[in-house]
Write a protein that holds these residues in place. Sequence first.
Motif, mmCIF file in Angstrom:
data_model
loop_
_atom_site.group_PDB
_atom_site.id
_atom_site.type_symbol
_atom_site.label_atom_id
_atom_site.label_comp_id
_atom_site.label_asym_id
_atom_site.label_seq_id
_atom_site.Cartn_x
_atom_site.Cartn_y
_atom_site.Cartn_z
ATOM 1 N N ILE A 133 3.705 -6.044 -1.162
ATOM 2 C CA ILE A 133 4.087 -4.658 -0.901
ATOM 3 C C ILE A 133 4.333 -4.546 0.594
ATOM 4 C CG2 ILE A 133 3.426 -2.237 -1.082
ATOM 5 C CD1 ILE A 133 1.311 -3.184 -3.194
ATOM 6 N N GLU A 134 5.534 -4.103 0.973
ATOM 7 C CA GLU A 134 5.867 -3.954 2.385
ATOM 8 C C GLU A 134 6.777 -2.756 2.576
ATOM 9 O OE1 GLU A 134 7.359 -7.861 3.035
ATOM 10 O OE2 GLU A 134 9.263 -7.465 2.062
ATOM 11 N N LEU A 135 6.890 -2.307 3.826
ATOM 12 C CA LEU A 135 7.780 -1.190 4.107
ATOM 13 C C LEU A 135 9.221 -1.615 3.853
ATOM 14 C CD1 LEU A 135 6.382 0.504 7.326
ATOM 15 C CD2 LEU A 135 6.563 1.475 5.050
ATOM 16 N N GLY A 136 9.961 -0.736 3.211
ATOM 17 C CA GLY A 136 11.363 -1.009 2.951
ATOM 18 C C GLY A 136 12.219 -0.505 4.092
ATOM 19 N N GLU A 137 13.515 -0.506 3.880
ATOM 20 C CA GLU A 137 14.453 -0.019 4.889
ATOM 21 C C GLU A 137 14.195 1.453 5.161
ATOM 22 O OE1 GLU A 137 18.215 -0.795 3.172
ATOM 23 O OE2 GLU A 137 17.947 -2.948 3.219
ATOM 24 N N LYS A 147 10.771 5.067 -2.997
ATOM 25 C CA LYS A 147 9.861 5.937 -2.264
ATOM 26 C C LYS A 147 8.541 6.033 -3.022
ATOM 27 C CE LYS A 147 11.036 10.208 -2.144
ATOM 28 N NZ LYS A 147 11.527 11.553 -1.874
ATOM 29 N N LEU A 148 7.429 5.874 -2.311
ATOM 30 C CA LEU A 148 6.098 6.003 -2.902
ATOM 31 C C LEU A 148 5.855 7.480 -3.202
ATOM 32 C CD1 LEU A 148 3.392 4.627 -3.636
ATOM 33 C CD2 LEU A 148 2.652 5.111 -1.303
ATOM 34 N N ILE A 149 5.686 7.811 -4.493
ATOM 35 C CA ILE A 149 5.507 9.220 -4.847
ATOM 36 C C ILE A 149 4.117 9.540 -5.378
ATOM 37 C CG2 ILE A 149 7.952 9.648 -5.246
ATOM 38 C CD1 ILE A 149 7.358 9.503 -8.258
ATOM 39 N N LYS A 150 3.367 8.522 -5.816
ATOM 40 C CA LYS A 150 2.028 8.793 -6.347
ATOM 41 C C LYS A 150 1.187 7.528 -6.292
ATOM 42 C CE LYS A 150 -0.344 11.113 -9.988
ATOM 43 N NZ LYS A 150 -0.311 12.457 -10.427
ATOM 44 N N VAL A 151 -0.093 7.696 -5.929
ATOM 45 C CA VAL A 151 -1.066 6.606 -5.966
ATOM 46 C C VAL A 151 -2.192 7.066 -6.875
ATOM 47 C CG1 VAL A 151 -2.636 5.166 -4.631
ATOM 48 C CG2 VAL A 151 -0.454 5.873 -3.635
ATOM 49 N N LEU A 152 -2.418 6.328 -7.947
ATOM 50 C CA LEU A 152 -3.460 6.679 -8.911
ATOM 51 C C LEU A 152 -4.818 6.170 -8.421
ATOM 52 C CD1 LEU A 152 -1.340 5.799 -12.027
ATOM 53 C CD2 LEU A 152 -1.887 8.068 -11.209
ATOM 54 N N PRO A 153 -5.907 6.679 -8.973
ATOM 55 C CA PRO A 153 -7.247 6.255 -8.521
ATOM 56 C C PRO A 153 -7.488 4.761 -8.745
ATOM 57 C CG PRO A 153 -7.398 8.197 -9.925
ATOM 58 C CD PRO A 153 -5.983 7.723 -9.987
ATOM 59 N N GLU A 154 -8.268 4.182 -7.849
ATOM 60 C CA GLU A 154 -8.628 2.769 -7.951
ATOM 61 C C GLU A 154 -9.616 2.577 -9.098
ATOM 62 O OE1 GLU A 154 -10.760 -0.675 -5.211
ATOM 63 O OE2 GLU A 154 -10.029 1.166 -4.276
ATOM 64 N N THR A 211 9.090 4.548 2.227
ATOM 65 C CA THR A 211 9.984 3.696 1.454
ATOM 66 C C THR A 211 9.365 2.302 1.409
ATOM 67 O OG1 THR A 211 11.907 4.967 2.131
ATOM 68 C CG2 THR A 211 12.318 2.759 1.279
ATOM 69 N N LEU A 212 9.081 1.821 0.193
ATOM 70 C CA LEU A 212 8.426 0.530 0.011
ATOM 71 C C LEU A 212 9.339 -0.454 -0.696
ATOM 72 C CD1 LEU A 212 4.868 1.606 -1.209
ATOM 73 C CD2 LEU A 212 5.635 1.127 1.117
ATOM 74 N N ASP A 218 -4.028 -3.378 0.796
ATOM 75 C CA ASP A 218 -2.702 -3.307 1.409
ATOM 76 C C ASP A 218 -2.019 -1.989 1.078
ATOM 77 O OD1 ASP A 218 -3.192 -5.866 2.291
ATOM 78 O OD2 ASP A 218 -1.786 -6.827 0.899
ATOM 79 N N LEU A 219 -2.208 -1.511 -0.128
ATOM 80 C CA LEU A 219 -1.561 -0.286 -0.582
ATOM 81 C C LEU A 219 -2.062 0.941 0.181
ATOM 82 C CD1 LEU A 219 0.401 0.943 -2.652
ATOM 83 C CD2 LEU A 219 -1.517 1.095 -4.241
ATOM 84 N N LYS A 220 -3.306 0.899 0.633
ATOM 85 C CA LYS A 220 -3.906 2.049 1.317
ATOM 86 C C LYS A 220 -3.287 2.338 2.675
ATOM 87 C CE LYS A 220 -8.171 1.710 -1.166
ATOM 88 N NZ LYS A 220 -9.583 1.516 -1.204
ATOM 89 N N GLN A 221 -2.554 1.388 3.246
ATOM 90 C CA GLN A 221 -1.950 1.605 4.562
ATOM 91 C C GLN A 221 -0.660 2.416 4.492
ATOM 92 O OE1 GLN A 221 -0.832 -2.056 6.444
ATOM 93 N NE2 GLN A 221 0.002 -2.915 4.565
ATOM 94 N N TYR A 222 -0.155 2.692 3.292
ATOM 95 C CA TYR A 222 1.083 3.445 3.148
ATOM 96 C C TYR A 222 0.794 4.880 2.722
ATOM 97 C CZ TYR A 222 2.781 -1.314 3.169
ATOM 98 O OH TYR A 222 3.016 -2.606 3.506
ATOM 99 N N ALA A 223 1.647 5.787 3.162
ATOM 100 C CA ALA A 223 1.497 7.208 2.832
ATOM 101 C C ALA A 223 2.548 7.601 1.799
ATOM 102 C CB ALA A 223 1.671 8.050 4.087
ATOM 103 N N LEU A 224 2.281 8.693 1.102
ATOM 104 C CA LEU A 224 3.266 9.201 0.155
ATOM 105 C C LEU A 224 4.552 9.509 0.925
ATOM 106 C CD1 LEU A 224 1.125 11.622 -2.027
ATOM 107 C CD2 LEU A 224 1.805 9.280 -2.521
ATOM 108 N N GLY A 225 5.673 9.156 0.318
ATOM 109 C CA GLY A 225 6.967 9.382 0.958
ATOM 110 C C GLY A 225 7.503 8.165 1.684
#
Length: 136
Positions: free
Chosen positions: A88-92, A8-15, A63-64, A54-61
């Motif tokens: 990086i892609e959506l997981g199950e 699960k994506l829990i944090k995205v740090l600054p670019e 599953t990647l 690519d990473l910007k299209q996903y939201a916190l929470g």
Amino acid sequence: MALELIGKLIKVLPEVSGQSQKGPWSKQEFVIETLDASYPKKVCLTAWGDKVADLKQYALGDTLKATFSAESREYNERWYTELRAFRIELGEGEGAPAPARPAAAQQAQPRPASQSQPAAMSFNAAFDEESNDLPF
């Protein structure tokens, strides 16, 4: 060597971006928490170049499923390791709660020899109680 991690994506740090002799570059670190119900691990990965977009299209929470390579280098007699995500892609479940069985246990199932099996990273080895023949 390609490794895989589902969580699960829990944090995205600054670019972070800059300019080198070869041209402009950008990178962004993000943290995934594994789906292991007993002992979830937090893993920081790095997206470089076009993978930042690519990473910007996903939201916190969400599953990647991240496919990455591990790379270490030495600087001033200290070693630094980076996990570079190249897919990086959506997981199950697409952001759904973790499945009943951890990903490590699913990967531990025997597969027929005719199927090719990609290298996968497991932080907790699956342990089958019935195969334990120790006397204690």
